[in-house]
Scaffold this motif. Structure first.
Motif, PDB file in Angstrom:
ATOM      1  N   ILE A  60       0.859  -1.192   0.000  1.00 32.42           N
ATOM      2  CA  ILE A  60       0.000   0.000   0.000  1.00 32.42           C
ATOM      3  C   ILE A  60       0.886   1.230   0.000  1.00 32.42           C
ATOM      4  CG2 ILE A  60      -1.697   1.318   1.322  1.00 32.42           C
ATOM      5  CD1 ILE A  60      -2.716  -1.324   2.439  1.00 32.42           C
ATOM      6  N   ASN A  61       0.548   2.173  -0.862  1.00 33.47           N
ATOM      7  CA  ASN A  61       1.221   3.466  -0.905  1.00 33.47           C
ATOM      8  C   ASN A  61       0.159   4.512  -0.559  1.00 33.47           C
ATOM      9  OD1 ASN A  61       3.089   5.463  -1.363  1.00 33.47           O
ATOM     10  ND2 ASN A  61       2.838   5.448  -3.589  1.00 33.47           N
ATOM     11  N   PRO A  62       0.078   4.926   0.722  1.00 30.41           N
ATOM     12  CA  PRO A  62      -0.998   5.835   1.141  1.00 30.41           C
ATOM     13  C   PRO A  62      -1.020   7.103   0.311  1.00 30.41           C
ATOM     14  CG  PRO A  62       0.249   5.033   3.023  1.00 30.41           C
ATOM     15  CD  PRO A  62       0.985   4.592   1.791  1.00 30.41           C
ATOM     16  N   PRO A  63      -2.144   7.741   0.140  1.00 36.71           N
ATOM     17  CA  PRO A  63      -3.421   7.442   0.770  1.00 36.71           C
ATOM     18  C   PRO A  63      -4.314   6.496  -0.026  1.00 36.71           C
ATOM     19  CG  PRO A  63      -3.590   9.565  -0.297  1.00 36.71           C
ATOM     20  CD  PRO A  63      -2.184   9.057  -0.528  1.00 36.71           C
ATOM     21  N   ARG A  64      -4.186   6.453  -1.378  1.00 39.88           N
ATOM     22  CA  ARG A  64      -5.141   5.633  -2.144  1.00 39.88           C
ATOM     23  C   ARG A  64      -4.475   4.899  -3.299  1.00 39.88           C
ATOM     24  NH1 ARG A  64      -8.445  10.419  -2.089  1.00 39.88           N
ATOM     25  NH2 ARG A  64      -8.217  10.500  -4.330  1.00 39.88           N
ATOM     26  N   GLU A  65      -3.349   4.261  -3.026  1.00 40.98           N
ATOM     27  CA  GLU A  65      -2.652   3.580  -4.112  1.00 40.98           C
ATOM     28  C   GLU A  65      -2.052   2.266  -3.614  1.00 40.98           C
ATOM     29  OE1 GLU A  65       0.096   5.259  -7.548  1.00 40.98           O
ATOM     30  OE2 GLU A  65       1.160   5.218  -5.643  1.00 40.98           O
ATOM     31  N   ILE A  66      -2.073   1.283  -4.486  1.00 43.33           N
ATOM     32  CA  ILE A  66      -1.397   0.009  -4.225  1.00 43.33           C
ATOM     33  C   ILE A  66      -0.358  -0.169  -5.319  1.00 43.33           C
ATOM     34  CG2 ILE A  66      -1.674  -2.501  -4.332  1.00 43.33           C
ATOM     35  CD1 ILE A  66      -4.208  -2.245  -2.773  1.00 43.33           C
ATOM     36  N   ILE A  67       0.814  -0.627  -4.907  1.00 39.35           N
ATOM     37  CA  ILE A  67       1.886  -0.883  -5.862  1.00 39.35           C
ATOM     38  C   ILE A  67       2.118  -2.389  -5.913  1.00 39.35           C
ATOM     39  CG2 ILE A  67       4.328  -0.548  -6.380  1.00 39.35           C
ATOM     40  CD1 ILE A  67       4.074   2.211  -5.067  1.00 39.35           C
ATOM     41  N   ILE A  68       2.136  -2.906  -7.125  1.00 38.57           N
ATOM     42  CA  ILE A  68       2.356  -4.335  -7.347  1.00 38.57           C
ATOM     43  C   ILE A  68       3.686  -4.482  -8.072  1.00 38.57           C
ATOM     44  CG2 ILE A  68       1.476  -6.410  -8.474  1.00 38.57           C
ATOM     45  CD1 ILE A  68      -1.337  -5.083  -8.263  1.00 38.57           C
ATOM     46  N   LYS A  69       4.622  -5.177  -7.422  1.00 36.14           N
ATOM     47  CA  LYS A  69       5.944  -5.403  -8.011  1.00 36.14           C
ATOM     48  C   LYS A  69       6.093  -6.889  -8.326  1.00 36.14           C
ATOM     49  CE  LYS A  69       8.140  -1.707  -5.385  1.00 36.14           C
ATOM     50  NZ  LYS A  69       9.114  -1.393  -4.332  1.00 36.14           N
ATOM     51  N   PRO A  70       5.959  -7.249  -9.608  1.00 37.88           N
ATOM     52  CA  PRO A  70       6.115  -8.662  -9.981  1.00 37.88           C
ATOM     53  C   PRO A  70       7.527  -9.160  -9.670  1.00 37.88           C
ATOM     54  CG  PRO A  70       5.106  -7.408 -11.761  1.00 37.88           C
ATOM     55  CD  PRO A  70       5.586  -6.418 -10.746  1.00 37.88           C
ATOM     56  N   PHE A  71       7.615 -10.406  -9.229  1.00 33.92           N
ATOM     57  CA  PHE A  71       8.919 -11.003  -8.952  1.00 33.92           C
ATOM     58  C   PHE A  71       9.690 -11.218 -10.256  1.00 33.92           C
ATOM     59  CE2 PHE A  71       6.333 -12.930  -5.361  1.00 33.92           C
ATOM     60  CZ  PHE A  71       6.704 -11.954  -4.453  1.00 33.92           C
ATOM     61  N   ASP A  72       8.956 -11.467 -11.327  1.00 38.13           N
ATOM     62  CA  ASP A  72       9.549 -11.624 -12.654  1.00 38.13           C
ATOM     63  C   ASP A  72       8.853 -10.615 -13.578  1.00 38.13           C
ATOM     64  OD1 ASP A  72      10.616 -12.372 -15.052  1.00 38.13           O
ATOM     65  OD2 ASP A  72       9.821 -14.424 -15.039  1.00 38.13           O
ATOM     66  N   PRO A  73       9.312  -9.356 -13.551  1.00 38.35           N
ATOM     67  CA  PRO A  73       8.600  -8.298 -14.279  1.00 38.35           C
ATOM     68  C   PRO A  73       8.460  -8.547 -15.776  1.00 38.35           C
ATOM     69  CG  PRO A  73      10.387  -7.377 -12.950  1.00 38.35           C
ATOM     70  CD  PRO A  73      10.483  -8.853 -12.859  1.00 38.35           C
ATOM     71  N   LYS A  74       9.468  -9.116 -16.393  1.00 38.10           N
ATOM     72  CA  LYS A  74       9.411  -9.317 -17.841  1.00 38.10           C
ATOM     73  C   LYS A  74       8.304 -10.294 -18.237  1.00 38.10           C
ATOM     74  CE  LYS A  74      14.268  -8.270 -18.841  1.00 38.10           C
ATOM     75  NZ  LYS A  74      14.445  -7.382 -17.763  1.00 38.10           N
ATOM     76  N   SER A  75       8.085 -11.306 -17.425  1.00 35.04           N
ATOM     77  CA  SER A  75       7.097 -12.330 -17.765  1.00 35.04           C
ATOM     78  C   SER A  75       5.690 -12.008 -17.275  1.00 35.04           C
ATOM     79  CB  SER A  75       7.506 -13.678 -17.154  1.00 35.04           C
ATOM     80  OG  SER A  75       8.744 -14.084 -17.634  1.00 35.04           O
ATOM     81  N   ASN A  76       5.577 -11.296 -16.158  1.00 41.31           N
ATOM     82  CA  ASN A  76       4.272 -11.214 -15.504  1.00 41.31           C
ATOM     83  C   ASN A  76       3.602  -9.848 -15.468  1.00 41.31           C
ATOM     84  OD1 ASN A  76       4.253 -13.980 -14.852  1.00 41.31           O
ATOM     85  ND2 ASN A  76       5.592 -13.591 -13.113  1.00 41.31           N
ATOM     86  N   THR A  77       4.316  -8.782 -15.736  1.00 36.88           N
ATOM     87  CA  THR A  77       3.723  -7.450 -15.600  1.00 36.88           C
ATOM     88  C   THR A  77       2.478  -7.288 -16.466  1.00 36.88           C
ATOM     89  OG1 THR A  77       5.880  -6.506 -15.065  1.00 36.88           O
ATOM     90  CG2 THR A  77       4.167  -4.968 -15.744  1.00 36.88           C
ATOM     91  N   ASN A  78       2.574  -7.628 -17.731  1.00 34.56           N
ATOM     92  CA  ASN A  78       1.419  -7.453 -18.625  1.00 34.56           C
ATOM     93  C   ASN A  78       0.257  -8.373 -18.255  1.00 34.56           C
ATOM     94  OD1 ASN A  78       2.485  -5.361 -20.158  1.00 34.56           O
ATOM     95  ND2 ASN A  78       3.552  -6.774 -21.525  1.00 34.56           N
ATOM     96  N   ALA A  79       0.563  -9.589 -17.839  1.00 37.57           N
ATOM     97  CA  ALA A  79      -0.501 -10.529 -17.452  1.00 37.57           C
ATOM     98  C   ALA A  79      -1.237 -10.028 -16.211  1.00 37.57           C
ATOM     99  CB  ALA A  79       0.089 -11.912 -17.196  1.00 37.57           C
ATOM    100  N   ILE A  80      -0.493  -9.513 -15.242  1.00 37.87           N
ATOM    101  CA  ILE A  80      -1.115  -8.976 -14.018  1.00 37.87           C
ATOM    102  C   ILE A  80      -1.961  -7.759 -14.364  1.00 37.87           C
ATOM    103  CG2 ILE A  80      -0.647  -7.845 -11.808  1.00 37.87           C
ATOM    104  CD1 ILE A  80       1.882  -9.669 -11.619  1.00 37.87           C
ATOM    105  N   TYR A  81      -1.394  -6.874 -15.167  1.00 35.81           N
ATOM    106  CA  TYR A  81      -2.112  -5.669 -15.597  1.00 35.81           C
ATOM    107  C   TYR A  81      -3.436  -6.040 -16.273  1.00 35.81           C
ATOM    108  CZ  TYR A  81      -3.136  -1.552 -18.468  1.00 35.81           C
ATOM    109  OH  TYR A  81      -3.758  -0.489 -19.071  1.00 35.81           O
ATOM    110  N   SER A  82      -3.370  -6.970 -17.208  1.00 36.96           N
ATOM    111  CA  SER A  82      -4.572  -7.380 -17.949  1.00 36.96           C
ATOM    112  C   SER A  82      -5.620  -7.997 -17.027  1.00 36.96           C
ATOM    113  CB  SER A  82      -4.206  -8.392 -19.033  1.00 36.96           C
ATOM    114  OG  SER A  82      -3.330  -7.816 -19.959  1.00 36.96           O
ATOM    115  N   GLU A  83      -5.179  -8.816 -16.101  1.00 35.39           N
ATOM    116  CA  GLU A  83      -6.129  -9.492 -15.203  1.00 35.39           C
ATOM    117  C   GLU A  83      -6.800  -8.495 -14.261  1.00 35.39           C
ATOM    118  OE1 GLU A  83      -8.514 -12.378 -14.210  1.00 35.39           O
ATOM    119  OE2 GLU A  83      -6.977 -12.613 -15.737  1.00 35.39           O
ATOM    120  N   ILE A  84      -6.067  -7.494 -13.803  1.00 35.59           N
ATOM    121  CA  ILE A  84      -6.672  -6.467 -12.940  1.00 35.59           C
ATOM    122  C   ILE A  84      -7.741  -5.707 -13.724  1.00 35.59           C
ATOM    123  CG2 ILE A  84      -6.264  -4.303 -11.687  1.00 35.59           C
ATOM    124  CD1 ILE A  84      -3.492  -5.453 -10.935  1.00 35.59           C
TER     125      ILE A  84
END
Length: 183
Positions: A60-84
């Protein structure tokens, strides 16, 4: 069966209902970000569906933000983004380098009131389920043909415990409504 068996049966079943309720209520959006909102997200990664928590660090990054840091950014960033985006949870993710920022917009009063109705509906469901568990416990007592004094004692104790759970549900509801109405 012993007296403790009937009481334990009722308490264990009721505790499971309360625990489920608490988990469900964390998923209801309030004015503040809560990473639990992503608990049901399954991300397609490495050829299988995986929960977000196993693919990324969520903070959580107050006041109204969540930060998601993929463990493997190259493989998972776009998939996480799309699913959200697909999850339709009322937030808009933004890819920022190797992390995803999810801003939680201020919710409207109308949405807050809708969420309160939803909370009441869930709590009423738990009340009904507790009544079923109580009925089952009382039927078990009756079926086992105990003497009348023991049967009445068990019934009274189960009713007392049931009252405590009902009070606990009222408190949970008040707390969640207060949280929802806090701007």
């Amino acid at each position: 069966m012993t007296k403790a068996h009937y009481i334990d049966f009722f308490k264990q079943a009721a505790d499971k209902k309360i625990q489920w309720l608490k988990e469900e209520l964390t998923k209801i959006r309030t004015g503040r970000p809560n990473p639990k909102i992503f608990d049901n997200l399954l991300i397609e990664s490495y050829g299988q569906k995986m929960p977000l928590i196993s693919l990324a660090q969520v903070t959580i990054n107050p006041p109204r933000e969540i930060i998601i840091k993929p463990f493997d950014p190259k493989s998972n960033t776009n998939a996480i983004y799309s699913e959200i985006q697909r999850a339709n949870i009322g937030v808009q993710p933004v890819i920022d380098g190797e992390k995803i920022r999810v801003n939680f917009p201020q919710i409207t009063q109308e949405t807050r009131l809708e969420n309160i109705k939803h909370v009441k509906k869930i709590i009423e469901q738990i009340y009904q389920e507790l009544r079923v568990v109580r009925r089952d416990a009382l039927q078990m007592i009756k079926k086992d043909n105990h003497n009348e004094d023991l049967e009445n004692s068990l019934k009274a104790e189960i009713e007392k415990i049931n009252k405590n759970y009902s009070n606990q549900l009222e408190e949970i509801q008040k707390d969640k409504e207060k949280e929802l109405l806090t701007i």
